[in-house]
Design a protein around this motif. Structure first.
Motif, PDB file in Angstrom:
ATOM      1  N   ASN A 149      41.087 -54.559 -57.668  1.00 16.67           N
ATOM      2  CA  ASN A 149      41.325 -53.591 -56.709  1.00 16.67           C
ATOM      3  C   ASN A 149      40.223 -52.463 -56.294  1.00 16.67           C
ATOM      4  O   ASN A 149      40.285 -51.500 -56.040  1.00 16.67           O
ATOM      5  N   ILE A 150      39.022 -53.239 -56.392  1.00 18.03           N
ATOM      6  CA  ILE A 150      37.781 -52.341 -56.324  1.00 18.03           C
ATOM      7  C   ILE A 150      37.031 -52.963 -55.009  1.00 18.03           C
ATOM      8  O   ILE A 150      36.697 -54.122 -54.998  1.00 18.03           O
ATOM      9  N   VAL A 151      36.968 -52.188 -54.116  1.00 18.02           N
ATOM     10  CA  VAL A 151      36.009 -52.706 -52.807  1.00 18.02           C
ATOM     11  C   VAL A 151      34.716 -52.793 -53.156  1.00 18.02           C
ATOM     12  O   VAL A 151      33.982 -51.679 -53.543  1.00 18.02           O
ATOM     13  N   THR A 152      34.024 -54.058 -52.908  1.00 20.95           N
ATOM     14  CA  THR A 152      32.696 -54.065 -52.989  1.00 20.95           C
ATOM     15  C   THR A 152      31.823 -54.493 -51.675  1.00 20.95           C
ATOM     16  O   THR A 152      32.511 -54.894 -50.721  1.00 20.95           O
ATOM     17  N   ILE A 153      30.494 -54.610 -51.973  1.00 21.96           N
ATOM     18  CA  ILE A 153      29.755 -55.004 -50.889  1.00 21.96           C
ATOM     19  C   ILE A 153      28.635 -55.602 -51.254  1.00 21.96           C
ATOM     20  O   ILE A 153      28.082 -55.509 -52.457  1.00 21.96           O
ATOM     21  N   THR A 154      27.997 -56.514 -50.547  1.00 16.58           N
ATOM     22  CA  THR A 154      26.740 -57.445 -50.961  1.00 16.58           C
ATOM     23  C   THR A 154      25.646 -56.972 -50.465  1.00 16.58           C
ATOM     24  O   THR A 154      25.664 -56.310 -49.253  1.00 16.58           O
ATOM     25  N   PRO A 155      24.280 -57.000 -51.003  1.00 11.65           N
ATOM     26  CA  PRO A 155      23.246 -56.426 -50.413  1.00 11.65           C
ATOM     27  C   PRO A 155      22.835 -56.964 -49.033  1.00 11.65           C
ATOM     28  O   PRO A 155      21.809 -56.322 -48.206  1.00 11.65           O
ATOM     29  N   ASP A 156      23.061 -58.211 -48.673  1.00 11.16           N
ATOM     30  CA  ASP A 156      22.840 -58.420 -47.342  1.00 11.16           C
ATOM     31  C   ASP A 156      23.421 -58.012 -45.969  1.00 11.16           C
ATOM     32  O   ASP A 156      23.054 -58.317 -44.927  1.00 11.16           O
ATOM     33  N   LYS A 157      24.698 -57.218 -46.318  1.00 12.80           N
ATOM     34  CA  LYS A 157      25.376 -56.520 -45.417  1.00 12.80           C
ATOM     35  C   LYS A 157      24.666 -55.218 -44.611  1.00 12.80           C
ATOM     36  O   LYS A 157      23.788 -54.778 -45.253  1.00 12.80           O
ATOM     37  N   THR A 158      25.071 -55.103 -43.564  1.00 14.97           N
ATOM     38  CA  THR A 158      24.241 -53.753 -42.965  1.00 14.97           C
ATOM     39  C   THR A 158      24.852 -52.589 -43.324  1.00 14.97           C
ATOM     40  O   THR A 158      26.076 -52.307 -43.814  1.00 14.97           O
ATOM     41  N   VAL A 177      27.477 -55.925 -55.128  1.00 13.24           N
ATOM     42  CA  VAL A 177      27.225 -57.055 -56.131  1.00 13.24           C
ATOM     43  C   VAL A 177      26.533 -58.222 -55.626  1.00 13.24           C
ATOM     44  O   VAL A 177      26.198 -58.134 -54.162  1.00 13.24           O
ATOM     45  N   GLU A 178      26.156 -59.003 -56.435  1.00 14.67           N
ATOM     46  CA  GLU A 178      25.201 -60.119 -55.941  1.00 14.67           C
ATOM     47  C   GLU A 178      25.797 -61.014 -54.870  1.00 14.67           C
ATOM     48  O   GLU A 178      27.155 -61.412 -55.237  1.00 14.67           O
ATOM     49  N   LYS A 179      25.212 -61.483 -54.050  1.00 12.35           N
ATOM     50  CA  LYS A 179      25.851 -62.324 -52.922  1.00 12.35           C
ATOM     51  C   LYS A 179      26.535 -63.593 -53.545  1.00 12.35           C
ATOM     52  O   LYS A 179      25.585 -64.229 -54.470  1.00 12.35           O
ATOM     53  N   GLY A 180      27.695 -64.034 -53.443  1.00  7.66           N
ATOM     54  CA  GLY A 180      28.431 -65.235 -54.053  1.00  7.66           C
ATOM     55  C   GLY A 180      29.125 -64.625 -55.213  1.00  7.66           C
ATOM     56  O   GLY A 180      29.721 -65.540 -56.023  1.00  7.66           O
ATOM     57  N   THR A 181      29.018 -63.446 -55.650  1.00  7.99           N
ATOM     58  CA  THR A 181      30.029 -62.974 -56.773  1.00  7.99           C
ATOM     59  C   THR A 181      30.674 -61.800 -56.214  1.00  7.99           C
ATOM     60  O   THR A 181      30.765 -61.388 -55.257  1.00  7.99           O
ATOM     61  N   ASN A 182      31.775 -61.322 -56.872  1.00  8.14           N
ATOM     62  CA  ASN A 182      32.382 -60.341 -56.785  1.00  8.14           C
ATOM     63  C   ASN A 182      32.470 -59.270 -57.936  1.00  8.14           C
ATOM     64  O   ASN A 182      33.063 -58.140 -57.877  1.00  8.14           O
ATOM     65  N   ASP A 183      31.526 -59.466 -58.930  1.00  8.22           N
ATOM     66  CA  ASP A 183      31.580 -58.611 -60.103  1.00  8.22           C
ATOM     67  C   ASP A 183      30.183 -58.665 -60.754  1.00  8.22           C
ATOM     68  O   ASP A 183      30.056 -57.666 -61.669  1.00  8.22           O
ATOM     69  N   LYS A 184      29.147 -59.033 -60.083  1.00 11.06           N
ATOM     70  CA  LYS A 184      27.723 -58.878 -60.805  1.00 11.06           C
ATOM     71  C   LYS A 184      27.241 -57.932 -60.058  1.00 11.06           C
ATOM     72  O   LYS A 184      26.417 -58.036 -58.900  1.00 11.06           O
TER      73      LYS A 184
END
Length: 210
Positions: A149-158, A177-184
């Motif tokens: 229930n936590i909203v995350t984002i990856t570093p490649d997003k704008t 979080v690292e791309k390809g994961t939802n918790d790293k």
């Protein structure tokens, strides 16, 4: 910046009907309001529309020069993200409060033994827990917001994408979080960091034009 056909249509609708609510804009397009959320966020963040609480959207007519827009919004999260502060699940509320003020942050990220994100503890969570629990020794795992229930984002997003998520979810920060994961988790992006980025770029543009 070149707007999409739908975004141009939204601008025309607002010009003709201002002030107009998001629901009424959606109705005129025979779409749902969630479908238009990203379009409205972009038009608001670029200054073309102004969103007024309990009133609706109005046309402001402001535009951002293409090069400035590029610097402000299309940079990647990876370019401006900052380190996150981690705590363990068995950290006590008292220790968490100390960490919150010691590091001067709005949120603490709870990780397991494998350094994976399992929860988030915000200032609001801590305040609520202190008001409802007299025992400061209870672990943060009892009161934290939990995955998934936590909203995350990856570093490649704008940065624009990050800002849109922060606005939509009405939160102050996003774990990156690292791309390809939802918790790293590798960092975080906050409203304050984005605002600082805007100010830094504005100062550069002002200095260049003087």
């Amino acid at each position: 910046m070149e707007f999409s056909a739908r975004q141009k249509l939204i601008i025309d609708i607002v010009k003709e009907n201002e002030p107009i609510t998001g629901d009424n804009i959606a109705a005129k397009l025979n779409l749902t309001k969630p479908t238009l959320r990203n379009d409205l966020s972009l038009l608001t963040m670029t200054g073309v529309l102004d969103a007024r609480p309990k009133v609706g959207y109005i046309y402001s007519g402001q535009t951002i020069e293409p090069l400035l827009f590029e610097k402000l919004y299309t940079k990647k999260v990876d370019d401006i993200m900052i380190p996150a502060v981690f705590i363990k699940q068995d950290t006590s509320l008292k220790e968490a409060i100390t960490d919150l003020f010691m590091y001067d942050v709005g949120s603490l990220y709870v990780v397991n033994e494998g350094k994976r994100l399992v929860g988030l503890l915000s200032r609001k969570d801590l305040l609520r827990s202190v008001l409802t629990n007299s025992e400061e020794s209870i672990p943060v795992a009892v009161v934290m917001s939990r995955m998934p229930n936590i909203v995350t984002i990856t570093p490649d997003k704008t940065i624009l994408s990050a800002g849109s998520k922060l606005m939509q979810q009405q939160i102050d920060s996003l774990p990156v979080v690292e791309k390809g994961t939802n918790d790293k988790i590798i960092g975080k992006i906050t409203k304050t960091r984005i605002m600082n980025h805007f100010i830094e770029e504005g100062i550069k543009v002002k200095a260049h034009n003087e």
